[in-house]
Design a protein around this motif. Structure first.
Motif, PDB file in Angstrom:
ATOM      1  N   PRO A 212      46.097  51.952  35.216  1.00  0.00           N
ATOM      2  CA  PRO A 212      45.456  50.830  35.945  1.00  0.00           C
ATOM      3  C   PRO A 212      44.054  51.126  36.443  1.00  0.00           C
ATOM      4  O   PRO A 212      43.280  50.203  36.710  1.00  0.00           O
ATOM      5  CB  PRO A 212      46.418  50.590  37.123  1.00  0.00           C
ATOM      6  CG  PRO A 212      47.720  51.138  36.667  1.00  0.00           C
ATOM      7  CD  PRO A 212      47.381  52.319  35.830  1.00  0.00           C
ATOM      8  N   LEU A 213      43.707  52.408  36.547  1.00  0.00           N
ATOM      9  CA  LEU A 213      42.376  52.771  37.020  1.00  0.00           C
ATOM     10  C   LEU A 213      41.379  52.913  35.887  1.00  0.00           C
ATOM     11  O   LEU A 213      40.167  52.997  36.152  1.00  0.00           O
ATOM     12  CB  LEU A 213      42.457  54.100  37.791  1.00  0.00           C
ATOM     13  CG  LEU A 213      43.420  54.126  38.974  1.00  0.00           C
ATOM     14  CD1 LEU A 213      43.497  55.516  39.574  1.00  0.00           C
ATOM     15  CD2 LEU A 213      43.002  53.107  40.023  1.00  0.00           C
ATOM     16  N   LEU A 214      41.848  52.959  34.644  1.00  0.00           N
ATOM     17  CA  LEU A 214      40.968  53.137  33.500  1.00  0.00           C
ATOM     18  C   LEU A 214      40.868  51.891  32.635  1.00  0.00           C
ATOM     19  O   LEU A 214      39.789  51.539  32.173  1.00  0.00           O
ATOM     20  CB  LEU A 214      41.444  54.312  32.633  1.00  0.00           C
ATOM     21  CG  LEU A 214      41.216  55.719  33.172  1.00  0.00           C
ATOM     22  CD1 LEU A 214      41.762  56.750  32.202  1.00  0.00           C
ATOM     23  CD2 LEU A 214      39.735  55.982  33.428  1.00  0.00           C
ATOM     24  N   LEU A 215      42.001  51.223  32.382  1.00  0.00           N
ATOM     25  CA  LEU A 215      41.997  50.079  31.481  1.00  0.00           C
ATOM     26  C   LEU A 215      41.316  48.872  32.111  1.00  0.00           C
ATOM     27  O   LEU A 215      41.324  48.716  33.342  1.00  0.00           O
ATOM     28  CB  LEU A 215      43.428  49.713  31.095  1.00  0.00           C
ATOM     29  CG  LEU A 215      44.172  50.707  30.194  1.00  0.00           C
ATOM     30  CD1 LEU A 215      45.581  50.236  29.964  1.00  0.00           C
ATOM     31  CD2 LEU A 215      43.434  50.898  28.879  1.00  0.00           C
ATOM     32  N   PRO A 216      40.719  48.030  31.307  1.00  0.00           N
ATOM     33  CA  PRO A 216      40.164  46.770  31.834  1.00  0.00           C
ATOM     34  C   PRO A 216      41.267  45.912  32.435  1.00  0.00           C
ATOM     35  O   PRO A 216      42.433  45.988  32.041  1.00  0.00           O
ATOM     36  CB  PRO A 216      39.545  46.115  30.594  1.00  0.00           C
ATOM     37  CG  PRO A 216      39.327  47.230  29.634  1.00  0.00           C
ATOM     38  CD  PRO A 216      40.422  48.211  29.882  1.00  0.00           C
ATOM     39  N   SER A 217      40.906  45.065  33.358  1.00  0.00           N
ATOM     40  CA  SER A 217      41.904  44.258  34.068  1.00  0.00           C
ATOM     41  C   SER A 217      42.631  43.295  33.143  1.00  0.00           C
ATOM     42  O   SER A 217      43.824  43.043  33.309  1.00  0.00           O
ATOM     43  CB  SER A 217      41.229  43.482  35.205  1.00  0.00           C
ATOM     44  OG  SER A 217      40.189  42.664  34.688  1.00  0.00           O
ATOM     45  N   GLU A 218      41.937  42.764  32.103  1.00  0.00           N
ATOM     46  CA  GLU A 218      42.607  41.815  31.214  1.00  0.00           C
ATOM     47  C   GLU A 218      43.603  42.486  30.281  1.00  0.00           C
ATOM     48  O   GLU A 218      44.496  41.845  29.741  1.00  0.00           O
ATOM     49  CB  GLU A 218      41.579  41.038  30.378  1.00  0.00           C
ATOM     50  CG  GLU A 218      40.658  41.909  29.533  1.00  0.00           C
ATOM     51  CD  GLU A 218      39.376  42.246  30.267  1.00  0.00           C
ATOM     52  OE1 GLU A 218      38.381  42.550  29.589  1.00  0.00           O
ATOM     53  OE2 GLU A 218      39.388  42.197  31.506  1.00  0.00           O
ATOM     54  N   ASP A 219      43.478  43.803  30.084  1.00  0.00           N
ATOM     55  CA  ASP A 219      44.414  44.510  29.221  1.00  0.00           C
ATOM     56  C   ASP A 219      45.634  45.011  29.973  1.00  0.00           C
ATOM     57  O   ASP A 219      46.594  45.464  29.339  1.00  0.00           O
ATOM     58  CB  ASP A 219      43.719  45.708  28.563  1.00  0.00           C
ATOM     59  CG  ASP A 219      42.705  45.273  27.523  1.00  0.00           C
ATOM     60  OD1 ASP A 219      42.982  44.263  26.844  1.00  0.00           O
ATOM     61  OD2 ASP A 219      41.654  45.917  27.389  1.00  0.00           O
ATOM     62  N   LEU A 220      45.614  44.952  31.281  1.00  0.00           N
ATOM     63  CA  LEU A 220      46.776  45.414  32.049  1.00  0.00           C
ATOM     64  C   LEU A 220      47.957  44.467  31.918  1.00  0.00           C
ATOM     65  O   LEU A 220      49.106  44.871  32.120  1.00  0.00           O
ATOM     66  CB  LEU A 220      46.383  45.559  33.524  1.00  0.00           C
ATOM     67  CG  LEU A 220      45.373  46.665  33.840  1.00  0.00           C
ATOM     68  CD1 LEU A 220      45.014  46.639  35.308  1.00  0.00           C
ATOM     69  CD2 LEU A 220      45.913  48.032  33.450  1.00  0.00           C
ATOM     70  N   VAL A 221      47.686  43.196  31.598  1.00  0.00           N
ATOM     71  CA  VAL A 221      48.765  42.227  31.459  1.00  0.00           C
ATOM     72  C   VAL A 221      49.327  42.178  30.050  1.00  0.00           C
ATOM     73  O   VAL A 221      50.184  41.350  29.748  1.00  0.00           O
ATOM     74  CB  VAL A 221      48.261  40.822  31.854  1.00  0.00           C
ATOM     75  CG1 VAL A 221      47.848  40.796  33.310  1.00  0.00           C
ATOM     76  CG2 VAL A 221      47.095  40.397  30.956  1.00  0.00           C
TER      77      VAL A 221
END
Length: 535
Positions: A212-221
């Motif tokens: 969660p600290l590295l991936l873009p926010s749109e890829d977390l979902v």
């Protein structure tokens, strides 16, 4: 990503602060590349830039893409030579482990570009976090302190195992330095399975706290992406590579041997040695007895003169050497006055609370002086200096205490800043990363393909690897220093002594404890937010 709710082909992420900073560096002129680098660039373009026309099309038949690599792919870091090696490793991984099965499922043209964008975002975020870490403290104090504690516990465990009715080395070590990921002690099938499950859970939790600290926010979902990235990171990288192969004793000894042979200067070319012609003539019987007696008398008469001349030249050499060293030291001190002050402790990311900063770092507001780092104590334990030369250890400890207490080598003194500048210039510079990454890629992926799996060596081969490592360590030490240190001129005794020190890394379970502790330390320093959940 190809899935039910797949975004349109024109989907692009919003440029973040990291992307803008990276694009600001993209106008730099690319450095000159060698023929090997040009072949690597072609391979990267064929894998990461070309689009296969059919699912069955091989990457070797894909058309070559024109243009500069800097214009086709986003920047991974702030240095183009590091990007080249990272993209080469990424291209090999994708061609060997992803495209072989993904192209059979769907001819998704945006899949590779999406992976590249995600990796670029992660590497730039990682680089920004690395700039906030106090590298002096991490590599010269914390990691050596961790190694020193490991060596102390391993030495106690090895000594305790020789006691009658004593526990095993792993059991004693686990009592001294327990870790949740490596319990229970693997002694039977049930305990081995339980320990392996704990190891898997620990690796998964570690990766889940980092992503969660590295991936873009749109890829977390994206659950598919989350599962793939988490499994690759925790399974292939952490468990198989770090906690698997990297913990094997023979691999550590072999790596140390290769590093010594790579850094060891090449011996100078053998000049034609001019031996004493008279001595050869005497041994051959070609010199008459009268001439031999006359030569011996002359040699005895000139012995005193030669001794005086040799002593004079030696004294002159020592004077010149002392003056040169004093001059270099004084010039360095004069230049050290213009060096910047060292950072006042590690920097924290924006938004971190004071309590978190204090809990994560656990360090003083004033940085520790370079001469007081735990690196020197770790070197003393590795070399057994306190056991071999206690008088020298006491003198060095007294000199260290006096130099720090008097302020001569205190924090941000001239000597302290000079040592920090030289360490950053020679050891902690980013120019060392490209050859290291290239060596890793050549070793793991020779010819840009996955190399054959190496069979673990037998017991006899492992012993020979350890002996070769000890032999390399003895050879790299100057003759005078090793004779004085080992108090003998017998190289066999020196190698046997070094082998006893290498036995501290002879247990894979103990090495795994060290790897796990070092990995946790690196993660906490790079991602201080992960320590908040551990409290």
């Amino acid at each position: 990503m190809a899935q039910a709710a797949r975004p349109p082909a024109a989907h692009r992420r919003q440029p973040s602060r990291l992307e803008l900073e990276a694009n600001g560096l993209s106008n730099d002129a690319p450095e000159r590349r060698t023929a090997d680098d040009e072949a690597t660039v072609k391979f990267i373009k064929r894998i990461l830039c070309a689009t296969p026309a059919t699912p069955t099309q091989d990457e070797t038949t894909a058309p070559e893409v024109d243009g500069n690599l800097e214009d086709l792919l986003p920047r991974l870091t702030s240095r183009a030579e590091i990007d080249l090696q990272l993209y080469a490793i990424l291209a090999v991984v994708l061609s060997q482990f992803v495209q072989t099965w993904y192209n059979r499922i769907t001819p998704d043209a945006d899949f590779i570009s999406e992976v590249v964008q995600i990796v670029a975002h992660c590497t730039r975020e990682f680089e920004q976090r690395l700039k906030l870490v106090n590298l002096d403290l991490l590599f010269l104090d914390e990691l050596p302190g961790l190694l020193d504690a490991h060596l102390q516990a391993a030495d106690v465990a090895m000594r305790s195992s020789h006691v009658p009715d004593g526990n095993s080395i792993a059991a004693v070590y686990q009592t001294l330095r327990p870790h949740n990921a490596l319990v229970p002690l693997p002694v039977d099938e049930a305990s081995i399975l339980s320990q392996r499950n704990n190891e898997v859970d620990w690796s998964q939790l570690l990766v889940d706290s980092i992503l969660p600290l590295l991936l873009p926010s749109e890829d977390l979902v994206n659950p598919c992406l989350d599962v793939v990235v988490a499994e690759i990171s925790s399974g292939m990288i952490i468990r198989n590579a770090v906690m698997g192969r990297a913990c094997q004793p023979w691999l550590l000894w072999e790596g140390c041997t290769k590093a010594i042979y790579a850094l060891k200067p090449k011996p100078p070319s053998k000049a034609e040695s001019v031996s004493s012609s008279l001595s050869k003539l005497e041994q051959s019987g070609l010199l008459s007895s009268s001439e031999s007696v006359q030569h011996n008398n002359g040699r005895q008469r000139s012995h005193v003169v030669q001794t005086m001349v040799s002593a004079s030249w030696a004294t002159l050499r020592y004077i010149v050497l002392s003056w040169t060293l004093l001059r270099v030291f004084l010039l360095a001190l004069m230049q050290a006055s213009s060096l910047p002050m060292r950072s006042q402790g590690p920097k924290q990311p924006k938004g971190s609370s004071d309590m978190l900063a204090e809990a994560v770092t656990g360090l003083e507001s004033v940085p520790r002086p370079m001469i007081g780092m735990r690196l020197w104590r770790c070197i003393g334990r590795l070399t057994s200096l306190e056991t071999r030369m206690p008088w020298l250890t006491g003198c060095l400890s007294l000199a260290q205490h006096l130099s720090i207490s008097t302020g001569v080598c205190g924090t941000n003194s001239a000597i302290d800043r000079m040592m920090s500048a030289h360490i950053h210039e020679r050891l902690l510079r980013s120019a060392l990363l490209p050859p290291i990454l290239q060596a890793i890629r050549s070793a793991v992926f020779p010819g840009n393909v996955l190399g054959p799996a190496r069979q673990p060596p037998s017991h006899a081969e492992t012993i020979e690897i350890k002996r070769e490592c000890a032999r390399a360590i003895v050879d790299v030490v100057p003759h005078t220093a090793r004779t004085l240190y080992f108090a003998t001129q017998d190289t066999a005794l020196m190698q046997a002594d070094i082998e006893s020190t290498l036995d501290l890394f002879a247990d894979a379970y103990l090495n795994k404890n060290l790897m796990v502790a070092a990995l946790e330390l690196l993660v906490v320093r790079l991602f201080p937010e992960t320590a908040e959940t551990a409290e």
